[in-house]
Scaffold this motif. Sequence first.
Motif, mmCIF file in Angstrom:
data_model
loop_
_atom_site.group_PDB
_atom_site.id
_atom_site.type_symbol
_atom_site.label_atom_id
_atom_site.label_comp_id
_atom_site.label_asym_id
_atom_site.label_seq_id
_atom_site.Cartn_x
_atom_site.Cartn_y
_atom_site.Cartn_z
ATOM 1 N N PHE A 153 6.538 6.356 -3.317
ATOM 2 C CA PHE A 153 5.403 5.452 -3.300
ATOM 3 C C PHE A 153 4.234 6.150 -2.607
ATOM 4 O O PHE A 153 4.451 7.003 -1.746
ATOM 5 C CB PHE A 153 5.770 4.169 -2.546
ATOM 6 C CG PHE A 153 6.934 3.449 -3.160
ATOM 7 C CD1 PHE A 153 6.750 2.631 -4.269
ATOM 8 C CD2 PHE A 153 8.224 3.608 -2.659
ATOM 9 C CE1 PHE A 153 7.829 1.978 -4.858
ATOM 10 C CE2 PHE A 153 9.307 2.963 -3.250
ATOM 11 C CZ PHE A 153 9.109 2.142 -4.343
ATOM 12 N N VAL A 154 3.025 5.773 -2.975
ATOM 13 C CA VAL A 154 1.823 6.374 -2.383
ATOM 14 C C VAL A 154 0.897 5.272 -1.894
ATOM 15 O O VAL A 154 0.676 4.288 -2.605
ATOM 16 C CB VAL A 154 1.056 7.247 -3.406
ATOM 17 C CG1 VAL A 154 -0.131 7.940 -2.749
ATOM 18 C CG2 VAL A 154 1.972 8.277 -4.043
ATOM 19 N N ARG A 155 0.384 5.401 -0.684
ATOM 20 C CA ARG A 155 -0.651 4.514 -0.175
ATOM 21 C C ARG A 155 -1.635 5.357 0.641
ATOM 22 O O ARG A 155 -1.326 6.491 1.010
ATOM 23 C CB ARG A 155 -0.070 3.441 0.768
ATOM 24 C CG ARG A 155 0.773 2.393 0.103
ATOM 25 C CD ARG A 155 -0.051 1.398 -0.697
ATOM 26 N NE ARG A 155 0.721 0.212 -1.030
ATOM 27 C CZ ARG A 155 1.667 0.141 -1.979
ATOM 28 N NH1 ARG A 155 1.971 1.200 -2.696
ATOM 29 N NH2 ARG A 155 2.301 -0.994 -2.201
ATOM 30 N N ALA A 169 3.750 -3.631 -13.666
ATOM 31 C CA ALA A 169 2.970 -3.562 -12.436
ATOM 32 C C ALA A 169 2.792 -2.121 -11.960
ATOM 33 O O ALA A 169 1.997 -1.855 -11.063
ATOM 34 C CB ALA A 169 3.657 -4.381 -11.346
ATOM 35 N N GLY A 170 3.540 -1.203 -12.547
ATOM 36 C CA GLY A 170 3.489 0.197 -12.106
ATOM 37 C C GLY A 170 2.376 0.975 -12.773
ATOM 38 O O GLY A 170 1.776 0.532 -13.765
ATOM 39 N N GLU A 221 -3.999 -0.030 -3.648
ATOM 40 C CA GLU A 221 -3.303 -1.316 -3.778
ATOM 41 C C GLU A 221 -4.092 -2.407 -3.080
ATOM 42 O O GLU A 221 -4.584 -2.206 -1.964
ATOM 43 C CB GLU A 221 -1.895 -1.200 -3.181
ATOM 44 C CG GLU A 221 -1.125 -2.518 -3.084
ATOM 45 C CD GLU A 221 -1.260 -3.198 -1.724
ATOM 46 O OE1 GLU A 221 -1.456 -4.424 -1.693
ATOM 47 O OE2 GLU A 221 -1.205 -2.490 -0.692
ATOM 48 N N GLU A 276 10.018 0.001 -0.745
ATOM 49 C CA GLU A 276 8.563 -0.136 -0.691
ATOM 50 C C GLU A 276 8.174 -1.052 0.476
ATOM 51 O O GLU A 276 7.162 -0.829 1.143
ATOM 52 C CB GLU A 276 8.031 -0.685 -2.021
ATOM 53 C CG GLU A 276 6.504 -0.625 -2.115
ATOM 54 C CD GLU A 276 5.955 -1.271 -3.381
ATOM 55 O OE1 GLU A 276 6.736 -1.921 -4.113
ATOM 56 O OE2 GLU A 276 4.745 -1.150 -3.623
ATOM 57 N N PHE A 318 -1.025 -3.792 3.674
ATOM 58 C CA PHE A 318 -0.219 -3.029 2.710
ATOM 59 C C PHE A 318 0.783 -4.003 2.117
ATOM 60 O O PHE A 318 1.593 -4.570 2.848
ATOM 61 C CB PHE A 318 0.513 -1.865 3.399
ATOM 62 C CG PHE A 318 -0.418 -0.913 4.105
ATOM 63 C CD1 PHE A 318 -1.027 0.118 3.407
ATOM 64 C CD2 PHE A 318 -0.706 -1.072 5.454
ATOM 65 C CE1 PHE A 318 -1.905 0.993 4.044
ATOM 66 C CE2 PHE A 318 -1.585 -0.208 6.103
ATOM 67 C CZ PHE A 318 -2.179 0.829 5.403
ATOM 68 N N ARG A 319 0.722 -4.219 0.825
ATOM 69 C CA ARG A 319 1.646 -5.162 0.195
ATOM 70 C C ARG A 319 2.463 -4.473 -0.890
ATOM 71 O O ARG A 319 2.019 -3.499 -1.495
ATOM 72 C CB ARG A 319 0.877 -6.355 -0.389
ATOM 73 C CG ARG A 319 0.523 -7.353 0.709
ATOM 74 C CD ARG A 319 -0.498 -8.353 0.277
ATOM 75 N NE ARG A 319 -0.023 -9.235 -0.786
ATOM 76 C CZ ARG A 319 -0.715 -10.309 -1.182
ATOM 77 N NH1 ARG A 319 -1.866 -10.625 -0.601
ATOM 78 N NH2 ARG A 319 -0.257 -11.066 -2.159
ATOM 79 N N CYS A 320 3.649 -4.988 -1.141
ATOM 80 C CA CYS A 320 4.513 -4.400 -2.158
ATOM 81 C C CYS A 320 4.011 -4.760 -3.550
ATOM 82 O O CYS A 320 3.638 -5.897 -3.812
ATOM 83 C CB CYS A 320 5.937 -4.923 -2.009
ATOM 84 S SG CYS A 320 6.733 -4.342 -0.510
ATOM 85 N N VAL A 321 4.049 -3.783 -4.442
ATOM 86 C CA VAL A 321 3.764 -4.028 -5.851
ATOM 87 C C VAL A 321 5.075 -4.330 -6.581
ATOM 88 O O VAL A 321 5.138 -5.208 -7.422
ATOM 89 C CB VAL A 321 3.051 -2.814 -6.481
ATOM 90 C CG1 VAL A 321 2.869 -3.006 -7.983
ATOM 91 C CG2 VAL A 321 1.704 -2.584 -5.793
ATOM 92 N N GLU A 335 7.246 0.360 -11.313
ATOM 93 C CA GLU A 335 6.738 0.017 -9.979
ATOM 94 C C GLU A 335 7.808 0.130 -8.905
ATOM 95 O O GLU A 335 7.492 0.080 -7.710
ATOM 96 C CB GLU A 335 6.099 -1.379 -9.971
ATOM 97 C CG GLU A 335 7.054 -2.538 -10.260
ATOM 98 C CD GLU A 335 7.141 -2.886 -11.735
ATOM 99 O OE1 GLU A 335 6.865 -2.015 -12.584
ATOM 100 O OE2 GLU A 335 7.497 -4.042 -12.038
ATOM 101 N N GLY A 356 -1.079 -6.738 -3.580
ATOM 102 C CA GLY A 356 0.203 -6.426 -4.206
ATOM 103 C C GLY A 356 0.097 -5.976 -5.649
ATOM 104 O O GLY A 356 1.060 -6.044 -6.410
#
Lengths: 254, 254
Positions: free
Chosen positions: B94-96, A44-45, A97, B131, B122-125, B89, A100
């Motif tokens: 982390f980047v958003r 997923a990364g 993103e 995260e 914003f959701r977690c991967v 992941e 998710g």
Amino acid sequence: MCQLLGMNCNVPTDIIFSFTGFATRGGRTDHHSDGWGIAFFEGAGVRHFVDYQAAIDSPIADLIKRYPIKSRNVIAHIRKATQGQIALENCHPFVRELWGRYWVFAHNGDLKDFSPELNGAFRCVGSTDSELAFCYLLQELRRRFGDTPPALEALTEALRELTAQIARHGTFNMMLSDGTALFVHCSTSLHYIVRQYPFSTAKLSDEDMLVDFAEVTTPKDRVAVIVTSPLTTNETWTGFLPGELKVFVDGAPL
Amino acid sequence: MCQLLGMNCNVPTDIIFSFTGFATRGGRTDHHSDGWGIAFFEGAGVRHFVDYQAAIDSPIADLIKRYPIKSRNVIAHIRKATQGQIALENCHPFVRELWGRYWVFAHNGDLKDFSPELNGAFRCVGSTDSELAFCYLLQELRRRFGDTPPALEALTEALRELTAQIARHGTFNMMLSDGTALFVHCSTSLHYIVRQYPFSTAKLSDEDMLVDFAEVTTPKDRVAVIVTSPLTTNETWTGFLPGELKVFVDGAPL
């Protein structure tokens, strides 16, 4: 204009051979020297490398050519600036993103009179028409499907409509991946090849480099490579039709 | 637990010296060998490198130690997994994107019974508490300020409340940057130093490496380095207080 390179595989595969030929176009065999970038999904990364130097001069591109990062979905881009200054935030691919998952996007072309309204969920950091198209695509996917990612078929249908709509504004060769599939839309020029058993030898057109894929694969491997213009001189590449959207899964077009 | 390294400067500066000492803790002088990552702002853009290999074995970390990427805001992390498997992941930072800027976040610590409701923006991967805390922070900033980014003072006040709220769930040493400021919250252990004129010589504690900053700076340069435990043996580092949030701008705490 820019050039695009994508890879979609059924097992994690390195892209050293294709990227070596492709990166040579970033300043040596072609004039795309206003930056470059590449993104690799690993699970997923995402590993995301961008640089505003020409690919041919970049120490990071040099690392990618030597370090076998294995991935099932890769998107790379070399840039010849048309809109947006030469700056890191304008280098493709872009990453955001949604649902998710990371989404990776790169574009070759030029969009005119393209100024869709963004609702704020995805906003541009840089100043390219390309990043705007990416933000618009993700916004519209979220608008259609809400918080639940759709099945591949519905997602493909939505992307077919959205890419056709954007392509009315100019040239929109693009690659998009969420790590499970690689979506490719062609306006003007894209070619692909599927390499599978029995594998043979391929020779790069931009570098004096030859690889015998039979030596580095297993019979079950399947790899699709998609690129603006063919990377090898002794293989048969299939051209996309203008306006065509293809979806690659497990190393082959659906 | 993990370790954090941040740098905030008034002119673009490379982090080779500090990162070299820090990366040594990723598998040699310390046991943080479950991945690492670093993000550099360059203008509005971000270079983001993550790896699930130990920093000490990673060809990409090796490149960072040799290639002087100049940046005004850098966040790095070496990971000792507590929650979430060893996977790309789950590597920090982390980047958003929020408000048309990239945000970079890294966390050291462990949060218990922390399960805020995410509204989908914003959701977690991946699967880390870190995260999740990052997604929650950005969601709450957007909820408070809507589509318009606030001034630094209001942003700081909001982050002071939100980090205190998250820190009630456990250890929350964290670094956050939007490329203009570096926000640092301490639960248990963070130290910083401001290097400015007159510059002197510094000696790494983790590697046999010495640098005379007077030779590589101008009198106007100012650099703040923030790290879990001091990187040098001959300089005076200032410890954070538990619960403290500091904001670094132009190489100094506000």
